[in-house]
Design a protein around this motif. Structure first.
Motif, PDB file in Angstrom:
ATOM      1  N   ARG A   1      -1.359  29.765  14.559  1.00  0.00           N
ATOM      2  CA  ARG A   1      -0.259  28.803  14.602  1.00  0.00           C
ATOM      3  C   ARG A   1       0.018  28.330  16.029  1.00  0.00           C
ATOM      4  NH1 ARG A   1       2.617  28.283   9.950  1.00  0.00           N
ATOM      5  NH2 ARG A   1       1.823  29.630   8.300  1.00  0.00           N
ATOM      6  N   VAL A   2       0.016  29.268  16.971  1.00  0.00           N
ATOM      7  CA  VAL A   2       0.267  28.882  18.356  1.00  0.00           C
ATOM      8  C   VAL A   2      -0.795  27.896  18.828  1.00  0.00           C
ATOM      9  CG1 VAL A   2       0.323  29.718  20.733  1.00  0.00           C
ATOM     10  CG2 VAL A   2       1.523  30.973  18.953  1.00  0.00           C
ATOM     11  N   THR A   3      -2.052  28.157  18.482  1.00  0.00           N
ATOM     12  CA  THR A   3      -3.141  27.248  18.861  1.00  0.00           C
ATOM     13  C   THR A   3      -2.918  25.866  18.261  1.00  0.00           C
ATOM     14  OG1 THR A   3      -4.680  29.103  18.996  1.00  0.00           O
ATOM     15  CG2 THR A   3      -5.635  26.904  18.811  1.00  0.00           C
TER      16      THR A   3
ATOM     17  N   ALA B   1      -1.704  21.030   8.934  1.00  0.00           N
ATOM     18  CA  ALA B   1      -0.847  21.585   7.885  1.00  0.00           C
ATOM     19  C   ALA B   1       0.138  22.595   8.470  1.00  0.00           C
ATOM     20  CB  ALA B   1      -1.702  22.242   6.804  1.00  0.00           C
ATOM     21  N   LEU B   2      -0.333  23.415   9.425  1.00  0.00           N
ATOM     22  CA  LEU B   2       0.546  24.385  10.061  1.00  0.00           C
ATOM     23  C   LEU B   2       1.638  23.697  10.877  1.00  0.00           C
ATOM     24  CD1 LEU B   2      -2.073  27.025  11.289  1.00  0.00           C
ATOM     25  CD2 LEU B   2      -0.609  27.148   9.270  1.00  0.00           C
TER      26      LEU B   2
ATOM     27  N   ALA C   1      10.949  26.532  17.984  1.00  0.00           N
ATOM     28  CA  ALA C   1      10.892  26.476  19.447  1.00  0.00           C
ATOM     29  C   ALA C   1       9.550  25.891  19.861  1.00  0.00           C
ATOM     30  CB  ALA C   1      11.078  27.873  20.041  1.00  0.00           C
ATOM     31  N   ARG C   2       9.502  24.595  20.105  1.00  0.00           N
ATOM     32  CA  ARG C   2       8.251  23.909  20.416  1.00  0.00           C
ATOM     33  C   ARG C   2       8.414  23.079  21.682  1.00  0.00           C
ATOM     34  NH1 ARG C   2       6.118  21.755  15.568  1.00  0.00           N
ATOM     35  NH2 ARG C   2       4.911  20.346  16.886  1.00  0.00           N
ATOM     36  N   ALA C   3       7.616  23.406  22.675  1.00  0.00           N
ATOM     37  CA  ALA C   3       7.650  22.662  23.941  1.00  0.00           C
ATOM     38  C   ALA C   3       7.321  21.197  23.678  1.00  0.00           C
ATOM     39  CB  ALA C   3       6.666  23.260  24.931  1.00  0.00           C
TER      40      ALA C   3
END
Length: 200
Positions: free
Chosen positions: A55-57, A72-73, A113-115
């Motif tokens: 997910r982070v990727t 999709a993620l 929490a997304r930059a």
């Protein structure tokens, strides 16, 4: 039209004490805002996956370079972010489990929490992008923790929301719920009085 987002994080869903206090607040608030929309996100009924490398990727990848699986993620996270963006009022039911917040709530926080989306880095440090909102947190505990070093919740939740730009945060505590019926009844009565005042 105002929108209120209610986040339920009790493992007992609407049956938890924190959920019931939050429900009472929302009912009272809705009576004073009859045209408002209320959106409920129940993290017990619909838990989110915990953050992992995949997910982070996907979050960090450039939109045009994302695979269909990564898209999709990201879409799941985008939907959660759009939901909280649309809300002027946020209500969180917050039980204490093993001195911390529920893991389902942590997973939710990790998804929003997304930059570059809900916060950004500037030359003066991070800047939250979810501004202009009011949050109410209904914290229920079996023991007495508020104002002590064992209260890991209040600072963390306040700091996290503030990091996203939500700085107007009101906490209502109901503590000592496992310390006998008299203690429980007194704590819930006090919290109910506070929430009625806040809803008005």
């Amino acid at each position: 039209m105002k929108t209120l987002l209610q986040i339920t994080s009790s493992i007992f869903s609407s049956g938890g004490q924190s959920s019931q206090l939050a429900d009472q607040f929302v009912d009272a608030w809705r009576a004073n805002h009859p045209d408002a929309q209320v959106v409920v996100r129940d993290l017990a009924q619909n838990p989110l996956p915990h953050l992992d490398a995949q997910r982070v990727t996907a979050f960090f990848a450039q939109p045009e370079a994302r695979t269909p699986e990564q898209q999709a993620l990201v879409a799941e996270s985008d939907a959660l972010i759009e939901e909280i963006k649309q809300a002027e009022v946020i209500v969180i039911g917050l039980p204490m489990y093993n001195f911390g917040i529920p893991s389902t709530l942590k997973a939710y926080f990790d998804h929003i929490a997304r930059a570059g989306v809900t916060f950004r880095y500037t030359s003066n440090g991070p800047e939250g992008l979810l501004t202009g909102k009011k949050a109410y947190v209904f914290a229920t505990r079996g023991g007495l923790y508020a104002g002590t070093p064992l209260d890991s919740q209040t600072g963390y939740v306040r700091n996290f929301l503030g990091f996203l730009g939500i700085t107007d945060v009101e906490f209502v505590y109901a503590e000592g719920l496992n310390m006998g019926e008299a203690s429980k009844d007194a704590a819930l009565a006090k919290a109910q009085q506070q929430l009625a005042t806040l809803a008005a």
